[in-house]
Design an enzyme around this catalytic site. Sequence first.
Site, PDB file in Angstrom:
ATOM      1  N   ARG A 173       0.893  -1.200   0.042  1.00  0.00           N
ATOM      2  CA  ARG A 173      -0.110   0.003   0.111  1.00  0.00           C
ATOM      3  C   ARG A 173       0.783   1.486  -0.034  1.00  0.00           C
ATOM      4  O   ARG A 173       0.603   2.103   0.610  1.00  0.00           O
ATOM      5  CB  ARG A 173      -0.792  -0.027   1.208  1.00  0.00           C
ATOM      6  CG  ARG A 173      -1.941  -1.129   1.255  1.00  0.00           C
ATOM      7  CD  ARG A 173      -3.027  -1.103   0.186  1.00  0.00           C
ATOM      8  NE  ARG A 173      -3.711  -2.370   0.239  1.00  0.00           N
ATOM      9  CZ  ARG A 173      -3.400  -3.526  -0.326  1.00  0.00           C
ATOM     10  NH1 ARG A 173      -2.348  -3.615  -0.868  1.00  0.00           N
ATOM     11  NH2 ARG A 173      -4.283  -4.570  -0.150  1.00  0.00           N
ATOM     12  N   SER A 246     -10.743  -0.074   3.562  1.00  0.00           N
ATOM     13  CA  SER A 246      -9.836  -0.417   4.585  1.00  0.00           C
ATOM     14  C   SER A 246      -9.417   1.030   5.240  1.00  0.00           C
ATOM     15  O   SER A 246      -8.476   1.805   4.602  1.00  0.00           O
ATOM     16  CB  SER A 246      -8.542  -1.209   4.340  1.00  0.00           C
ATOM     17  OG  SER A 246      -9.073  -2.301   3.688  1.00  0.00           O
ATOM     18  N   GLU A 342      -4.529   4.207   6.396  1.00  0.00           N
ATOM     19  CA  GLU A 342      -4.204   4.007   5.060  1.00  0.00           C
ATOM     20  C   GLU A 342      -4.911   5.056   4.236  1.00  0.00           C
ATOM     21  O   GLU A 342      -4.139   5.603   3.283  1.00  0.00           O
ATOM     22  CB  GLU A 342      -5.112   2.700   4.400  1.00  0.00           C
ATOM     23  CG  GLU A 342      -4.997   2.019   3.172  1.00  0.00           C
ATOM     24  CD  GLU A 342      -5.531   1.203   2.623  1.00  0.00           C
ATOM     25  OE1 GLU A 342      -5.302   0.017   3.166  1.00  0.00           O
ATOM     26  OE2 GLU A 342      -6.354   1.114   1.728  1.00  0.00           O
TER      27      GLU A 342
HETATM   28  C1  LIG Z   1     -15.565   0.362  -0.724  1.00  0.00           C
HETATM   29  C2  LIG Z   1     -14.010   0.497  -0.783  1.00  0.00           C
HETATM   30  C3  LIG Z   1     -13.214  -0.654  -1.121  1.00  0.00           C
HETATM   31  C4  LIG Z   1     -11.899  -0.391  -1.218  1.00  0.00           C
HETATM   32  N1  LIG Z   1     -11.114  -1.620  -1.465  1.00  0.00           N
HETATM   33  C5  LIG Z   1      -9.833  -1.375  -1.748  1.00  0.00           C
HETATM   34  C6  LIG Z   1      -8.976  -2.653  -1.821  1.00  0.00           C
HETATM   35  O1  LIG Z   1      -9.688  -3.772  -1.777  1.00  0.00           O
HETATM   36  N2  LIG Z   1      -7.668  -2.222  -2.123  1.00  0.00           N
HETATM   37  C7  LIG Z   1      -7.051  -1.247  -2.087  1.00  0.00           C
HETATM   38  O2  LIG Z   1      -5.769  -0.942  -2.138  1.00  0.00           O
HETATM   39  N3  LIG Z   1      -7.904   0.011  -1.964  1.00  0.00           N
HETATM   40  C8  LIG Z   1      -9.256  -0.149  -1.762  1.00  0.00           C
HETATM   41  N4  LIG Z   1      -9.804   0.914  -1.548  1.00  0.00           N
HETATM   42  C9  LIG Z   1      -9.018   2.305  -1.648  1.00  0.00           C
HETATM   43  C10 LIG Z   1      -9.526   3.049  -2.718  1.00  0.00           C
HETATM   44  O3  LIG Z   1     -10.306   2.647  -3.551  1.00  0.00           O
HETATM   45  C11 LIG Z   1      -7.886   2.963  -3.634  1.00  0.00           C
HETATM   46  O4  LIG Z   1      -6.913   3.473  -2.882  1.00  0.00           O
HETATM   47  C12 LIG Z   1      -8.193   3.924  -4.862  1.00  0.00           C
HETATM   48  O5  LIG Z   1      -6.959   3.502  -5.808  1.00  0.00           O
HETATM   49  C13 LIG Z   1      -8.209   5.368  -4.634  1.00  0.00           C
HETATM   50  O6  LIG Z   1      -8.449   5.988  -5.933  1.00  0.00           O
HETATM   51  P1  LIG Z   1      -9.120   7.296  -6.083  1.00  0.00           P
HETATM   52  O7  LIG Z   1      -9.159   7.696  -7.618  1.00  0.00           O
HETATM   53  O8  LIG Z   1     -10.672   7.325  -5.269  1.00  0.00           O
HETATM   54  O9  LIG Z   1      -8.035   8.355  -5.439  1.00  0.00           O
HETATM   55  P2  LIG Z   1      -8.556   9.598  -4.178  1.00  0.00           P
HETATM   56  O10 LIG Z   1      -9.060   9.013  -2.986  1.00  0.00           O
HETATM   57  O11 LIG Z   1      -8.958  10.683  -4.958  1.00  0.00           O
HETATM   58  O12 LIG Z   1      -6.871   9.763  -4.181  1.00  0.00           O
HETATM   59  C14 LIG Z   1      -6.132   8.914  -3.151  1.00  0.00           C
HETATM   60  C15 LIG Z   1      -4.484   9.484  -3.110  1.00  0.00           C
HETATM   61  O13 LIG Z   1      -4.094   9.351  -4.539  1.00  0.00           O
HETATM   62  C16 LIG Z   1      -3.697  10.633  -4.861  1.00  0.00           C
HETATM   63  N5  LIG Z   1      -4.025  10.796  -6.437  1.00  0.00           N
HETATM   64  C17 LIG Z   1      -5.320  10.516  -6.896  1.00  0.00           C
HETATM   65  N6  LIG Z   1      -5.179  10.506  -8.398  1.00  0.00           N
HETATM   66  C18 LIG Z   1      -3.730  11.061  -8.553  1.00  0.00           C
HETATM   67  C19 LIG Z   1      -3.211  11.211  -9.902  1.00  0.00           C
HETATM   68  N7  LIG Z   1      -3.675  11.132 -10.978  1.00  0.00           N
HETATM   69  N8  LIG Z   1      -1.769  11.487  -9.596  1.00  0.00           N
HETATM   70  C20 LIG Z   1      -1.145  11.594  -8.574  1.00  0.00           C
HETATM   71  N9  LIG Z   1      -1.728  11.454  -7.362  1.00  0.00           N
HETATM   72  C21 LIG Z   1      -3.158  11.001  -7.392  1.00  0.00           C
HETATM   73  C22 LIG Z   1      -4.472  11.600  -4.143  1.00  0.00           C
HETATM   74  O14 LIG Z   1      -3.753  12.856  -4.017  1.00  0.00           O
HETATM   75  C23 LIG Z   1      -4.571  10.832  -2.909  1.00  0.00           C
HETATM   76  O15 LIG Z   1      -3.290  11.087  -1.924  1.00  0.00           O
HETATM   77  C24 LIG Z   1     -11.347   0.834  -1.250  1.00  0.00           C
HETATM   78  C25 LIG Z   1     -11.815   2.120  -1.233  1.00  0.00           C
HETATM   79  C26 LIG Z   1     -13.486   1.903  -1.001  1.00  0.00           C
HETATM   80  C27 LIG Z   1     -14.323   2.959  -0.627  1.00  0.00           C
END
Ligand SMILES: Cc1cc2nc3c(=O)[nH]c(=O)nc-3n(C[C@H](O)[C@H](O)[C@H](O)COP(=O)(O)OP(=O)(O)OC[C@H]3O[C@@H](n4cnc5c(N)ncnc54)[C@H](O)[C@@H]3O)c2cc1C
Length: 350
Positions: A173, A246, A342
Site C-alpha cells: 500500500r 480499509s 491507510e
Molecule cells: C468500498 C471501498 C473498497 C476499497 N477496497 C480497496 C482494496 O481492496 N484495495 C485497495 O488497495 N484499496 C481499496 N480502497 C481504497 C481506494 O479505492 C483506492 O486507494 C483507490 O486507488 C483510490 O482511488 P481514487 O481515484 O479514489 O483516489 P483518491 O481517493 O482521489 O486519492 C487517493 C490518493 O491518491 C492521490 N491521487 C489520486 N489521483 C492521482 C493522480 N492522478 N496523480 C497523483 N496522485 C493522485 C491523491 O492525491 C490521494 O493522495 C477501497 C475504497 C473503498 C471506498
Amino acid sequence: MIQTNFPLTNYNTFRLPAVAERYLALTDLQQLTDPAFQRAPALVLGGGSNLLLLEQVPGLTVHVQLGGVAPVAAGAFPAPGRRPAAGWHRLPPVVVRVGAGVDWNQFVRFTLDRGWYGLENLTLIPGTVGAAPVQNIGAYGAEVAERIEAVHVWEYGVGPRTLLPDDCEFGYRDSRFKSEPGRFLITAVDLRLNGDHTLKTSYGAIQTELDRLNVQQPTPETVALAVTNIRRSKLPDWFFLGNSGSFFKNPVVPLAVYEKLRATYPELPAYPVDAAQVKLPAGWLIDRAGLKGVRHGAVGAYQRQALVMVNYGGASGREVLAFSEHVQAVVHEQFGITLEREVRLLGKTA
Ligand SMILES: Cc1cc2nc3c(=O)[nH]c(=O)nc-3n(C[C@H](O)[C@H](O)[C@H](O)COP(=O)(O)OP(=O)(O)OC[C@H]3O[C@@H](n4cnc5c(N)ncnc54)[C@H](O)[C@@H]3O)c2cc1C
C-alpha cells in the site's frame, strides 16, 4: 476554468462535507503547460475513495479526468465478447495505456470482457486508474504493481516524465507517489495483461467461493465473480453508506511481537512478510478489541468488517477522525500495536 468554494461532498466516497478553496477539472494534457502546474496543487483528486476530508481544503484541488484506453504497440483491441479461440491461458501479453481519470473497475471490466487476465483479483476497487499506483492497490493476493509497465507523470517544475516500475518504489500500500505527495501528477498508466497464465485462487475465501459456484476450471471471469461475491458480502456499498474501504493498514510486526501476542491470543491470524516479520489483520485486532459494530453518533466500525469506518449519514471529517483515533487508542491499549491510517487526511476545520 478554476472555480472557487467548490463543494467536494459528492466527490469523496465517505460523503464528508468539504469545500475546495479552488477547483480545476483536468481534462486535457495541454492544461498542464499552464504556469499553475509549475507548483503542486494542494490536492490531486481522483475518485475520492481513499481520502478523509476535513471541512476546508485550502489552495487548489485538481480533479483528474484524463481519459483514453489505447494499445501501446500498434494494433486494435478486439471487440468485447470476442474470446480467443485458443483459450485464455494462451493469450500473448498486451500492454495498454490508460488515462489517469478512467474508472478503475470499468477498466477491469474492459479487460475481462475481452477474456484477458491479470486484474481479476482487483475487481470492484473504487477509484481511478491514476490513483492505483499511488498506494499500489491490492486485494486477494494481487497488487497492481505486478502489472505496471510504466507510469506517465507530470513532475511539477520539470514537466512530463515516464517512470519505470523500479523508479516507483512500490511496497505494501505504498509507493513514492504516496511518500512524495507534492512531486508528481500521474497522467496515464501502462498495464500489462496476459502472458503468464496464473490465476490466484488461494487467497482468502476465493477457492471456497469457486467451490460454492461449482467452478471446477477457473477462468479470469469466474475468479472475478468469486471476488465480487466475497466483496459484496463483506464491504458496504459506499453509494449508500459512506466509507473509504480499509481505514487502517494491516500492521507489519517483528516475529517476536507476534509470538508474544500469540501466547495470549492463540487464534491471532498472521501472514508471513519475510523471515523476521509478519502482517496482522487490523480488522481482527479492532474486532477483538470489541469495536466491531460500535457506533459513536454518525460514525462507526462496520458490523461486517471492523476495518471499515462508516458514515451513517451526516458525519463530519472531524468526527470520523475522532472515532478513528479512539479505535487506534483502544487497539494500542489492548495489543501494544499502533494502527497506521491507510486513507489520506486532508484539509482543516472551519
Ligand atoms: C468500498 C471501498 C473498497 C476499497 N477496497 C480497496 C482494496 O481492496 N484495495 C485497495 O488497495 N484499496 C481499496 N480502497 C481504497 C481506494 O479505492 C483506492 O486507494 C483507490 O486507488 C483510490 O482511488 P481514487 O481515484 O479514489 O483516489 P483518491 O481517493 O482521489 O486519492 C487517493 C490518493 O491518491 C492521490 N491521487 C489520486 N489521483 C492521482 C493522480 N492522478 N496523480 C497523483 N496522485 C493522485 C491523491 O492525491 C490521494 O493522495 C477501497 C475504497 C473503498 C471506498
